[in-house]
Design a protein around this motif. Structure first.
Motif, PDB file in Angstrom:
ATOM      1  N   HIS A  25      57.821  74.942  22.484  1.00 20.35           N
ATOM      2  CA  HIS A  25      57.292  73.673  21.976  1.00 20.35           C
ATOM      3  C   HIS A  25      56.419  72.951  22.994  1.00 20.35           C
ATOM      4  N   CYS A  26      56.085  73.611  24.100  1.00 19.51           N
ATOM      5  CA  CYS A  26      55.339  72.937  25.167  1.00 19.51           C
ATOM      6  C   CYS A  26      53.905  72.656  24.731  1.00 19.51           C
ATOM      7  N   GLY A  27      53.540  71.391  24.740  1.00 22.97           N
ATOM      8  CA  GLY A  27      52.213  70.999  24.278  1.00 22.97           C
ATOM      9  C   GLY A  27      51.105  71.296  25.260  1.00 22.97           C
ATOM     10  N   ILE A  28      51.451  71.547  26.532  1.00 29.11           N
ATOM     11  CA  ILE A  28      50.417  71.768  27.545  1.00 29.11           C
ATOM     12  C   ILE A  28      50.453  73.194  28.097  1.00 29.11           C
ATOM     13  N   LEU A  29      51.217  74.071  27.444  1.00 30.96           N
ATOM     14  CA  LEU A  29      51.220  75.508  27.774  1.00 30.96           C
ATOM     15  C   LEU A  29      51.707  75.786  29.193  1.00 30.96           C
ATOM     16  N   SER A  30      52.615  74.973  29.690  1.00 33.85           N
ATOM     17  CA  SER A  30      53.175  75.221  31.012  1.00 33.85           C
ATOM     18  C   SER A  30      54.030  76.483  30.996  1.00 33.85           C
ATOM     19  N   GLY A  31      54.169  77.108  32.161  1.00 32.65           N
ATOM     20  CA  GLY A  31      54.986  78.303  32.260  1.00 32.65           C
ATOM     21  C   GLY A  31      54.873  78.933  33.633  1.00 32.65           C
ATOM     22  N   PRO A  32      55.626  80.009  33.870  1.00 36.56           N
ATOM     23  CA  PRO A  32      55.610  80.657  35.178  1.00 36.56           C
ATOM     24  C   PRO A  32      54.247  81.198  35.580  1.00 36.56           C
ATOM     25  N   ASN A  33      53.424  81.541  34.605  1.00 34.65           N
ATOM     26  CA  ASN A  33      52.136  82.171  34.905  1.00 34.65           C
ATOM     27  C   ASN A  33      50.951  81.207  34.793  1.00 34.65           C
ATOM     28  N   ASN A  34      51.230  79.931  34.554  1.00 36.82           N
ATOM     29  CA  ASN A  34      50.158  78.935  34.487  1.00 36.82           C
ATOM     30  C   ASN A  34      50.051  78.274  35.861  1.00 36.82           C
ATOM     31  N   HIS A  35      49.037  78.642  36.614  1.00 42.33           N
ATOM     32  CA  HIS A  35      48.898  78.169  37.987  1.00 42.33           C
ATOM     33  C   HIS A  35      47.873  77.045  38.123  1.00 42.33           C
ATOM     34  N   ASP A  36      47.487  76.413  37.007  1.00 38.30           N
ATOM     35  CA  ASP A  36      46.591  75.261  37.101  1.00 38.30           C
ATOM     36  C   ASP A  36      47.238  74.195  37.985  1.00 38.30           C
ATOM     37  N   ALA A  37      46.490  73.681  38.928  1.00 39.24           N
ATOM     38  CA  ALA A  37      47.036  72.691  39.852  1.00 39.24           C
ATOM     39  C   ALA A  37      45.932  71.804  40.387  1.00 39.24           C
ATOM     40  N   MET A  38      46.289  70.572  40.723  1.00 44.40           N
ATOM     41  CA  MET A  38      45.338  69.676  41.364  1.00 44.40           C
ATOM     42  C   MET A  38      44.942  70.231  42.726  1.00 44.40           C
ATOM     43  N   PRO A  39      43.694  70.068  43.115  1.00 43.13           N
ATOM     44  CA  PRO A  39      43.277  70.511  44.450  1.00 43.13           C
ATOM     45  C   PRO A  39      43.981  69.698  45.529  1.00 43.13           C
ATOM     46  N   PRO A  40      44.154  70.263  46.715  1.00 45.27           N
ATOM     47  CA  PRO A  40      44.789  69.518  47.815  1.00 45.27           C
ATOM     48  C   PRO A  40      44.081  68.188  48.063  1.00 45.27           C
ATOM     49  N   GLY A  41      44.894  67.158  48.247  1.00 48.38           N
ATOM     50  CA  GLY A  41      44.356  65.839  48.548  1.00 48.38           C
ATOM     51  C   GLY A  41      44.125  64.966  47.341  1.00 48.38           C
ATOM     52  N   LEU A  42      44.013  65.544  46.147  1.00 47.96           N
ATOM     53  CA  LEU A  42      43.710  64.720  44.980  1.00 47.96           C
ATOM     54  C   LEU A  42      44.863  63.801  44.603  1.00 47.96           C
TER      55      LEU A  42
END
Length: 361
Positions: A25-42
């Motif tokens: 039911h995850c609306g943002i498709l999170s999971g072990p293989n989703n490595h989207d991340a904010m860049p360092p410092g943001l």
């Protein structure tokens, strides 16, 4: 109209979409293989910029994904927010209590770094990945450290939510009470917090929203006709904006970052203060806050920007009503849509003022 207490503004930082589980039911498709991340410092920059806002958010919320998968980064961000005087909260599924001793050390560390509150996410979808014992142990550890226990649960059936939660997680239903955040805000404004907040498991329930991965499982949705959704104001939009890992600034998290009308801009290109100013000035957000998503849908239908829904149309949640009002508009362009919404907002406010005038005036 009886309006709920105005929520203190929060800023959500979704600094990663990584999560140890991939709920259906995850609306943002999170999971072990989703490595989207904010860049360092943001996220550090955003906390610093949030401290300069006027008015500034009361709370910085760390969400995801699962922020507690990154304890070093999270501890540093909690400390930074704490030094700026922000209250802090983390949204978690409690995975860290798979090993209770390790989980206790982690939560204690985050408490010392400045964590003020946490919300657990738990329901039948989470149970497909995390056994009930994990949540029970996570809640026990949180209680040991003085946190009130607040659980957000998705409901997709006609059932008593307290009884359903107690059954799913093997908990005495006498320990569980429905949590009304608006009631708590009113109590806090009057200088009192009910003892039950710390003595009970406080359960907050919401309908399944048909975005992201949840859209792939229509059979899981509890669908209702439009008439079942009232005209209650929504104070999530604007009061709880979220920055996604790619920097997009969303007026709320319920649309999963996929509905253009909720995207105000991007913090990689625009200062946070300018995005807050833009968000607060947009008329369709003001309309949702004042009159609710149902009124917005009625408005765009009235002016022909959307066709009237078929009588058989069904919606999974009030959030789906809200997105339906904004993502399928047939108006010529976005500017036209905004002009329509502004006109309708002014008209409805004017009508409301007229209705408030005594008959003998």
């Amino acid at each position: 109209m009886n309006r709920p207490p105005k929520r203190p503004t929060e800023l959500g930082l979704m600094f990663s979409h990584r999560c140890p589980i991939a709920c259906r039911h995850c609306g943002i498709l999170s999971g072990p293989n989703n490595h989207d991340a904010m860049p360092p410092g943001l996220p550090e920059r955003l906390i610093d910029e949030a401290a300069m806002l006027d008015p500034r958010p009361a709370t910085i919320v760390f969400t995801g994904g699962e922020a507690m998968m990154f304890p070093d980064r999270l501890a540093a961000l909690l400390d930074r927010a704490n030094r700026h005087g922000f209250a802090t909260r983390v949204i978690t599924n409690g995975f860290w209590a798979r090993n209770p001793d390790t989980g206790r050390r982690l939560l204690h560390r985050l408490r010392l770094a400045g964590l003020d509150a946490l919300n657990f996410s738990a329901d039948r979808f989470h149970l497909e990945f995390l056994e009930a014992r994990v949540l029970r142990d996570a809640m026990a550890i949180a209680a040991e450290l003085g946190f009130p226990i607040i659980v957000n649960m998705v409901i997709n059936r006609q059932e008593d939510p307290v009884a359903a939660f107690a059954s799913l997680y093997g908990i005495d239903p006498a320990r569980v009470r429905l949590f009304d955040e608006d009631e708590l805000l009113a109590q806090m404004a009057s200088g009192s917090v009910p003892p039950a907040l710390f003595e009970s498991i406080n359960l907050s329930c919401g309908r399944l929203v048909g975005q992201g991965r949840a859209a792939l499982y229509p059979e899981e949705h509890l669908l209702s006709p439009l008439g079942d959704f009232g005209y209650a104001p929504c104070q999530e939009v604007v009061h709880r904006p979220v920055v996604y890992p790619d920097g997009s600034f969303q007026a709320c998290c319920c649309a999963g970052g996929r509905i253009a009308a909720f995207t105000v801009g991007n913090v990689l290109h625009t200062p946070l203060a300018a995005l807050f100013d833009t968000m607060r000035a947009l008329p369709h957000f003001a309309m949702i806050n004042r009159f609710g998503p149902r009124a917005l849908l009625d408005a765009v239908i009235e002016v022909g920007a959307l066709p009237a829904p078929d009588k058989t149309a069904r919606y999974a949640s009030i959030c789906d009503v809200c997105t339906a009002a904004q993502c399928n508009s047939t108006s010529a362009d976005g500017a036209t849509a905004e002009a329509i919404r502004l006109w309708l907002l002014k008209r409805i406010i004017r009508q409301g003022a007229q209705m408030a005038v005594p008959a003998d005036a």
